[in-house]
Design an enzyme around this catalytic site. Sequence first.
Site, PDB file in Angstrom:
ATOM      1  N   ARG A  44       0.858  -1.187   0.000  1.00 54.27           N
ATOM      2  CA  ARG A  44       0.000   0.000   0.000  1.00 54.27           C
ATOM      3  C   ARG A  44       0.894   1.237   0.000  1.00 54.27           C
ATOM      4  O   ARG A  44       2.102   1.131   0.098  1.00 54.27           O
ATOM      5  CB  ARG A  44      -1.008   0.008   1.161  1.00 54.27           C
ATOM      6  CG  ARG A  44      -0.628  -0.586   2.475  1.00 54.27           C
ATOM      7  CD  ARG A  44       0.389   0.174   3.291  1.00 54.27           C
ATOM      8  NE  ARG A  44       0.136   1.580   3.424  1.00 54.27           N
ATOM      9  CZ  ARG A  44       1.075   2.457   3.640  1.00 54.27           C
ATOM     10  NH1 ARG A  44       2.357   2.097   3.758  1.00 54.27           N
ATOM     11  NH2 ARG A  44       0.801   3.729   3.763  1.00 54.27           N
ATOM     12  N   GLN A 193      -1.892   2.341  10.086  1.00 50.16           N
ATOM     13  CA  GLN A 193      -0.612   2.431   9.372  1.00 50.16           C
ATOM     14  C   GLN A 193       0.432   3.208  10.182  1.00 50.16           C
ATOM     15  O   GLN A 193       1.632   2.956  10.068  1.00 50.16           O
ATOM     16  CB  GLN A 193      -0.795   3.119   8.012  1.00 50.16           C
ATOM     17  CG  GLN A 193      -1.542   2.295   6.984  1.00 50.16           C
ATOM     18  CD  GLN A 193      -3.030   2.593   6.981  1.00 50.16           C
ATOM     19  OE1 GLN A 193      -3.609   2.910   8.010  1.00 50.16           O
ATOM     20  NE2 GLN A 193      -3.663   2.483   5.829  1.00 50.16           N
ATOM     21  N   ASP A 234      -1.820  11.007  -1.923  1.00 56.38           N
ATOM     22  CA  ASP A 234      -2.204   9.994  -2.913  1.00 56.38           C
ATOM     23  C   ASP A 234      -2.505  10.607  -4.260  1.00 56.38           C
ATOM     24  O   ASP A 234      -2.309   9.979  -5.297  1.00 56.38           O
ATOM     25  CB  ASP A 234      -3.406   9.196  -2.410  1.00 56.38           C
ATOM     26  CG  ASP A 234      -2.951   8.219  -1.347  1.00 56.38           C
ATOM     27  OD1 ASP A 234      -2.786   8.645  -0.191  1.00 56.38           O
ATOM     28  OD2 ASP A 234      -2.712   7.047  -1.691  1.00 56.38           O
ATOM     29  N   ASN A 244      -5.353  12.543   0.646  1.00 54.32           N
ATOM     30  CA  ASN A 244      -4.449  11.692   1.441  1.00 54.32           C
ATOM     31  C   ASN A 244      -5.293  10.953   2.475  1.00 54.32           C
ATOM     32  O   ASN A 244      -6.522  11.131   2.563  1.00 54.32           O
ATOM     33  CB  ASN A 244      -3.360  12.554   2.091  1.00 54.32           C
ATOM     34  CG  ASN A 244      -2.246  11.707   2.683  1.00 54.32           C
ATOM     35  OD1 ASN A 244      -1.734  10.804   2.038  1.00 54.32           O
ATOM     36  ND2 ASN A 244      -1.884  11.955   3.928  1.00 54.32           N
ATOM     37  N   LYS A 245      -4.636  10.139   3.265  1.00 57.25           N
ATOM     38  CA  LYS A 245      -5.305   9.276   4.243  1.00 57.25           C
ATOM     39  C   LYS A 245      -6.340  10.045   5.067  1.00 57.25           C
ATOM     40  O   LYS A 245      -6.088  11.172   5.500  1.00 57.25           O
ATOM     41  CB  LYS A 245      -4.239   8.662   5.160  1.00 57.25           C
ATOM     42  CG  LYS A 245      -4.744   7.730   6.234  1.00 57.25           C
ATOM     43  CD  LYS A 245      -5.653   6.635   5.724  1.00 57.25           C
ATOM     44  CE  LYS A 245      -5.028   5.795   4.647  1.00 57.25           C
ATOM     45  NZ  LYS A 245      -6.024   4.931   3.939  1.00 57.25           N
TER      46      LYS A 245
HETATM   47  O1  MRU Z   1      -4.529   3.374   2.305  1.00 59.10           O
HETATM   48  P1  MRU Z   1      -3.040   3.555   2.217  1.00 59.10           P
HETATM   49  O2  MRU Z   1      -2.285   2.985   3.380  1.00 59.10           O
HETATM   50  O3  MRU Z   1      -2.504   3.076   0.880  1.00 59.10           O
HETATM   51  O4  MRU Z   1      -2.863   5.121   2.262  1.00 59.10           O
HETATM   52  C1  MRU Z   1      -1.579   5.654   2.148  1.00 59.10           C
HETATM   53  C2  MRU Z   1      -1.521   7.106   2.363  1.00 59.10           C
HETATM   54  O5  MRU Z   1      -2.522   7.771   2.523  1.00 59.10           O
HETATM   55  C3  MRU Z   1      -0.165   7.736   2.283  1.00 59.10           C
HETATM   56  O6  MRU Z   1      -0.105   8.854   3.099  1.00 59.10           O
HETATM   57  C4  MRU Z   1       0.077   8.172   0.834  1.00 59.10           C
HETATM   58  O7  MRU Z   1      -0.084   7.089  -0.037  1.00 59.10           O
HETATM   59  C5  MRU Z   1       1.416   8.746   0.651  1.00 59.10           C
HETATM   60  S1  MRU Z   1       2.622   7.496   0.585  1.00 59.10           S
HETATM   61  C6  MRU Z   1       4.134   8.072   0.224  1.00 59.10           C
END
Ligand code: MRU
Length: 342
Positions: A44, A193, A234, A244-245
């Site tokens: 991920r 995470q 993202d 982003n997350k």
């Molecule tokens: O759902 P995930 O764990 O894939 O989400 C990841 C994120 O939101 C990260 O902050 C984002 O991908 C940046 S990674 C360098």
Amino acid sequence: MKTIEWREDGVYIIDQTKLPHQLVLIKCEDYERIAIAIERMEIRGAPAIGVAAAMGIALAAKKVANCGSLEEIKKELDKAWRRLQRTRPTARNLFWALERMKSAWSSADSPSQIVKKVVDEAIKISEEDVAACRAIGKFGAELISDGDRILTHCNAGGLACVEYGTALGVIRAAHESGKKIFVYASETRPLLQGARLTAFELKTEGIPFKLITDNMAAHLMQRRLIDKVLVGADRITRDGYVFNKIGTYGLALLAKAHGLPFYVAAPVSTIDLDITPDRVIIEERDPNEVLYINNVRIAPEGTKALNPAFDMTPGELVSAIITDKGVAYPPYDLSLLLRQRN
Ligand code: MRU
């Protein structure tokens, strides 16, 4: 150790669902296994899933190279491409990497050439990610002062990329340059995470940190215990809207209310100049991820839950976007265009 690696006998990925308790590698021998790994979040993070999708196409090419005409092979690659495209909708890097792979195979004019082109391209995308994260680290470290206490969210580290990280790449570079920094990592419900992956990386690197729950950030800012917020992304639209997350938008609002800088670190491959914020798809994940922790139900039977995986932070809340081509400042419609064309 790399999060994802191309080897002669398959693609090896670190299974992130098992961290921090077990460090287990998964060997993917076909694109379907890669697609499943992305969906299950065994791999991920925006840059990492882009690299995984590219390597999925390379695996598909290797498998069908000897079984048909050039047209038949291209048809098979197209099938793999469509499967990988459906895995997760939000991160730009996935689609960006797949577009590069399609260009690589479109120009091939023999079955043997097609394999070479797509394998080379996938390896190149992976190597470029390592270089991009190093560059982000170098540019971003200049924004970090000795003694800074930095809040980060989710995991934008080596595990979200190939090996160095974006937001954590900046933190790493600042630490490596001798600056004394302290990191607060928010646990990042529902999939943790921050607690599982960012804490694992910071501990491994020997960077001082404390883990906090997501609802502690406002209190820490009010007590003047945080100097800067630094997150990954993202997808970033041309006017600086950052996807982003889930939880990132709340942190940006809090940073603004407390007069703190809010920085985003991402490679230019995360920037999507062709989309408007209202058209970005925010992934909705299984509500059970909210209702259960480690297979233990935490809410009464019959409870319904929401589970949007990302949120949108308007550019006006973002102090700067640290890319591998330099730091972009508002107004973003101009600065992001320049960074991407750089
Ligand atoms: O759902 P995930 O764990 O894939 O989400 C990841 C994120 O939101 C990260 O902050 C984002 O991908 C940046 S990674 C360098």
